[in-house]
Design a protein around this motif. Structure first.
Motif, PDB file in Angstrom:
ATOM      1  N   PHE A 117     -31.653 -24.979 -18.190  1.00  0.00           N
ATOM      2  CA  PHE A 117     -30.573 -25.825 -17.708  1.00  0.00           C
ATOM      3  C   PHE A 117     -30.546 -27.111 -18.512  1.00  0.00           C
ATOM      4  CE2 PHE A 117     -32.096 -23.224 -14.237  1.00  0.00           C
ATOM      5  CZ  PHE A 117     -30.926 -22.710 -13.714  1.00  0.00           C
ATOM      6  N   LYS A 118     -29.355 -27.709 -18.591  1.00  0.00           N
ATOM      7  CA  LYS A 118     -29.229 -29.014 -19.226  1.00  0.00           C
ATOM      8  C   LYS A 118     -29.900 -30.040 -18.337  1.00  0.00           C
ATOM      9  CE  LYS A 118     -25.268 -29.606 -22.154  1.00  0.00           C
ATOM     10  NZ  LYS A 118     -23.906 -30.068 -22.241  1.00  0.00           N
ATOM     11  N   GLY A 119     -30.589 -30.965 -18.941  1.00  0.00           N
ATOM     12  CA  GLY A 119     -31.242 -32.016 -18.166  1.00  0.00           C
ATOM     13  C   GLY A 119     -30.245 -32.979 -17.567  1.00  0.00           C
ATOM     14  N   ARG A 120     -30.717 -33.758 -16.635  1.00  0.00           N
ATOM     15  CA  ARG A 120     -29.863 -34.750 -16.010  1.00  0.00           C
ATOM     16  C   ARG A 120     -29.590 -35.880 -16.992  1.00  0.00           C
ATOM     17  NH1 ARG A 120     -34.296 -34.632 -12.310  1.00  0.00           N
ATOM     18  NH2 ARG A 120     -34.173 -32.594 -11.384  1.00  0.00           N
ATOM     19  N   PRO A 121     -28.364 -36.370 -17.066  1.00  0.00           N
ATOM     20  CA  PRO A 121     -28.060 -37.451 -18.008  1.00  0.00           C
ATOM     21  C   PRO A 121     -28.852 -38.709 -17.666  1.00  0.00           C
ATOM     22  CG  PRO A 121     -26.142 -36.918 -16.671  1.00  0.00           C
ATOM     23  CD  PRO A 121     -27.212 -35.947 -16.305  1.00  0.00           C
ATOM     24  N   GLY A 122     -29.384 -39.329 -18.680  1.00  0.00           N
ATOM     25  CA  GLY A 122     -30.151 -40.560 -18.478  1.00  0.00           C
ATOM     26  C   GLY A 122     -31.592 -40.333 -18.100  1.00  0.00           C
ATOM     27  N   GLU A 123     -32.016 -39.097 -17.965  1.00  0.00           N
ATOM     28  CA  GLU A 123     -33.406 -38.817 -17.606  1.00  0.00           C
ATOM     29  C   GLU A 123     -34.056 -38.013 -18.734  1.00  0.00           C
ATOM     30  OE1 GLU A 123     -35.983 -36.445 -14.239  1.00  0.00           O
ATOM     31  OE2 GLU A 123     -33.909 -36.940 -13.849  1.00  0.00           O
ATOM     32  N   TYR A 124     -35.172 -38.477 -19.183  1.00  0.00           N
ATOM     33  CA  TYR A 124     -35.888 -37.803 -20.262  1.00  0.00           C
ATOM     34  C   TYR A 124     -37.210 -37.278 -19.741  1.00  0.00           C
ATOM     35  CZ  TYR A 124     -32.465 -40.053 -23.236  1.00  0.00           C
ATOM     36  OH  TYR A 124     -31.301 -40.452 -23.810  1.00  0.00           O
ATOM     37  N   SER A 125     -37.813 -36.378 -20.505  1.00  0.00           N
ATOM     38  CA  SER A 125     -39.029 -35.722 -20.040  1.00  0.00           C
ATOM     39  C   SER A 125     -40.239 -36.633 -20.041  1.00  0.00           C
ATOM     40  CB  SER A 125     -39.331 -34.505 -20.915  1.00  0.00           C
ATOM     41  OG  SER A 125     -39.683 -34.919 -22.210  1.00  0.00           O
ATOM     42  N   GLY A 126     -40.196 -37.717 -20.770  1.00  0.00           N
ATOM     43  CA  GLY A 126     -41.357 -38.588 -20.856  1.00  0.00           C
ATOM     44  C   GLY A 126     -42.219 -38.189 -22.028  1.00  0.00           C
TER      45      GLY A 126
END
Length: 81
Positions: free
Chosen positions: A40-49
């Motif tokens: 799935f596409k990740g949530r905008p503005g949130e990165y995996s770290g």
């Protein structure tokens, strides 16, 4: 697994799925490439770290279901020349 059974909390990044199941990230990506699990596409503005901007997320219940039958394949030893 039906996509309507998933909650937003079930979507995790690769490193989180690895920590939860013990399956290496390369295997998770291979399963997704072969269509065994969905990505799935990740949530905008949130990165995996971890200093990376990976946005691909996976459904943790799907990975846990496949991880139950996962056995790591032993790697071949290098041959002497």
């Amino acid at each position: 697994m039906n996509i309507t059974d998933l909650y937003p909390e079930d979507l995790v990044f690769e490193h989180e799925a690895t920590e939860a199941t013990g399956v290496p990230g390369t295997v998770i990506r291979q399963w997704a490439r072969r269509g065994r699990i969905r990505r799935f596409k990740g949530r905008p503005g949130e990165y995996s770290g971890h200093g990376h901007e990976y946005k691909t997320m996976y459904a943790l219940p799907e990975i846990q279901q496949r991880a139950a039958n996962y056995r790591p394949t032993p790697q071949r030893a290098r041959r002497a020349a």
